[in-house]
Design an enzyme around this catalytic site. Structure first.
Site, PDB file in Angstrom:
ATOM      1  N   SER A 188       0.846  -1.199   0.000  1.00 49.14           N
ATOM      2  CA  SER A 188       0.000   0.000   0.000  1.00 49.14           C
ATOM      3  C   SER A 188       0.875   1.239   0.000  1.00 49.14           C
ATOM      4  O   SER A 188       1.952   1.249   0.614  1.00 49.14           O
ATOM      5  CB  SER A 188      -0.906   0.018   1.235  1.00 49.14           C
ATOM      6  OG  SER A 188      -1.599   1.254   1.336  1.00 49.14           O
ATOM      7  N   TYR A 201      -2.118  -1.542  10.062  1.00 49.25           N
ATOM      8  CA  TYR A 201      -2.224  -1.896   8.643  1.00 49.25           C
ATOM      9  C   TYR A 201      -0.985  -1.444   7.867  1.00 49.25           C
ATOM     10  O   TYR A 201      -0.400  -2.211   7.107  1.00 49.25           O
ATOM     11  CB  TYR A 201      -3.482  -1.253   8.054  1.00 49.25           C
ATOM     12  CG  TYR A 201      -3.604  -1.401   6.561  1.00 49.25           C
ATOM     13  CD1 TYR A 201      -4.007  -2.599   5.993  1.00 49.25           C
ATOM     14  CD2 TYR A 201      -3.321  -0.330   5.708  1.00 49.25           C
ATOM     15  CE1 TYR A 201      -4.120  -2.734   4.625  1.00 49.25           C
ATOM     16  CE2 TYR A 201      -3.435  -0.456   4.340  1.00 49.25           C
ATOM     17  CZ  TYR A 201      -3.833  -1.654   3.806  1.00 49.25           C
ATOM     18  OH  TYR A 201      -3.938  -1.789   2.452  1.00 49.25           O
TER      19      TYR A 201
END
Length: 323
Positions: A188, A201
């Protein structure tokens, strides 16, 4: 010429060379077909089968379709059988390629022996991993925090490493004969910096990047491409189905762009726009990102997007019956 003059000339030369090299590298991202050309048989030369995790929707589904369109048979993996069966049917009808369905929940323990058993006889050339647990702000309640940590680590860290091991064993057997293979791990863009509200995350996605880069250094001489793909805005359910624009891509467009960069190195943001976003994010002083108004605004934004995503998913389930 005295020492100080020589020092500043050398420093200036070094700065010019440094930014000149960075500009050259940036120009390569602008013209991927020129700098990173791929023959038409590039993907099929890797092997017969591509394994795509998290492929029931979003980026994973788009990767599965794109690789099938390039001539590969596909193994789709996720936890919802109805969605996987529909994806398998659509891929088969659209491309004529074979599709194998494996239903599994990557947040659970002890799932890998069954996966390995179902994959062991396939001539696998490509692994595409999209493993995603929605970002949460870590709660202070012990039970909630432990549950969140376990899910994120199992899905984004443990499963990614285990699947790489399983697929690498398959790749290694066939690499003896063809000297090729590819693993794409989806990270990400927010892993570029410590990211409040996405703390766990983002940290798990840093593992994805470092693990992929380390493996690439270890096994590049075996002919295997191992790359971390770190996108920013992609219009998926978990992003609230944001409207697409020059920064936020549809899953299909993002995959189309990112597959042009598979030979561009051990990490890519998948598109030129997301590459620029990554550079900008790293130049913003962290004090600005960590300011309370910024964090509160980010938290409200995430909540709104997750609510919108949930509503749209519910609506599509009623309309389509399979989404």
């Amino acid at each position: 010429m005295d020492f100080m003059e020589l020092f500043f000339i050398s420093l200036g030369t070094g700065v010019v060379v440094y930014y000149g090299v960075r500009l050259l590298l940036f120009s390569r991202m602008l013209f991927p077909k020129l700098w990173f050309p791929l023959p038409k048989t590039f993907f099929t030369s890797m092997g017969e089968w591509a394994v795509v995790t998290g492929s029931s929707e979003g980026i994973g589904r788009a990767f599965a379709f794109a690789l099938a369109q390039r001539g590969m048979n596909i193994v789709v993996m996720s936890r919802t059988k109805a969605k996987l069966d529909q994806v398998a049917k659509e891929i088969g009808e659209a491309t004529g390629q074979r599709v194998k369905v494996i239903v599994t929940d990557f947040t659970k323990e002890n799932i890998f022996s069954e996966i390995e058993e179902q994959l062991k006889d396939l001539n696998i050339g490509v692994l595409g991993e999209l493993l995603f647990v929605p970002p949460y702000k870590i709660q202070f309640q012990k039970k909630m925090a432990c549950c969140t940590i376990t899910k994120v680590i199992n899905c984004n860290v443990k499963t990614m490493a285990k699947c790489c091991l399983i697929i690498y064993i398959c790749l290694y057997v066939y690499c003896i004969y063809r000297g090729k293979g590819m693993i794409l791990n989806v990270s990400s863009g927010i892993a570029s910096i410590p990211f409040p509200l996405y703390t766990l995350y983002a940290a798990s996605k840093v593992f994805v990047e470092r693990f992929s880069q380390g493996l690439q250094a270890e096994y590049k001489d075996k002919g295997i491409i191992i790359q971390s793909v770190a996108p920013f805005g992609v219009s998926t359910r978990l992003a609230g189905f944001q409207k697409t624009n020059m920064i936020t891509f549809s899953p299909e467009d993002f995959v189309k762009y990112s597959l042009q960069y598979v030979s561009a190195g051990d990490k890519t943001n998948g598109s030129i726009c997301h590459t620029v976003l990554g550079w900008l994010l790293q130049t913003i002083p962290l004090k600005i990102l960590y300011a309370e108004p910024m964090m509160q605004g980010s938290q409200d934004y995430v909540k709104r997007k997750l609510i919108v995503g949930a509503k749209l998913t519910s609506t599509k389930s009623c309309v389509c019956g399979h989404f």
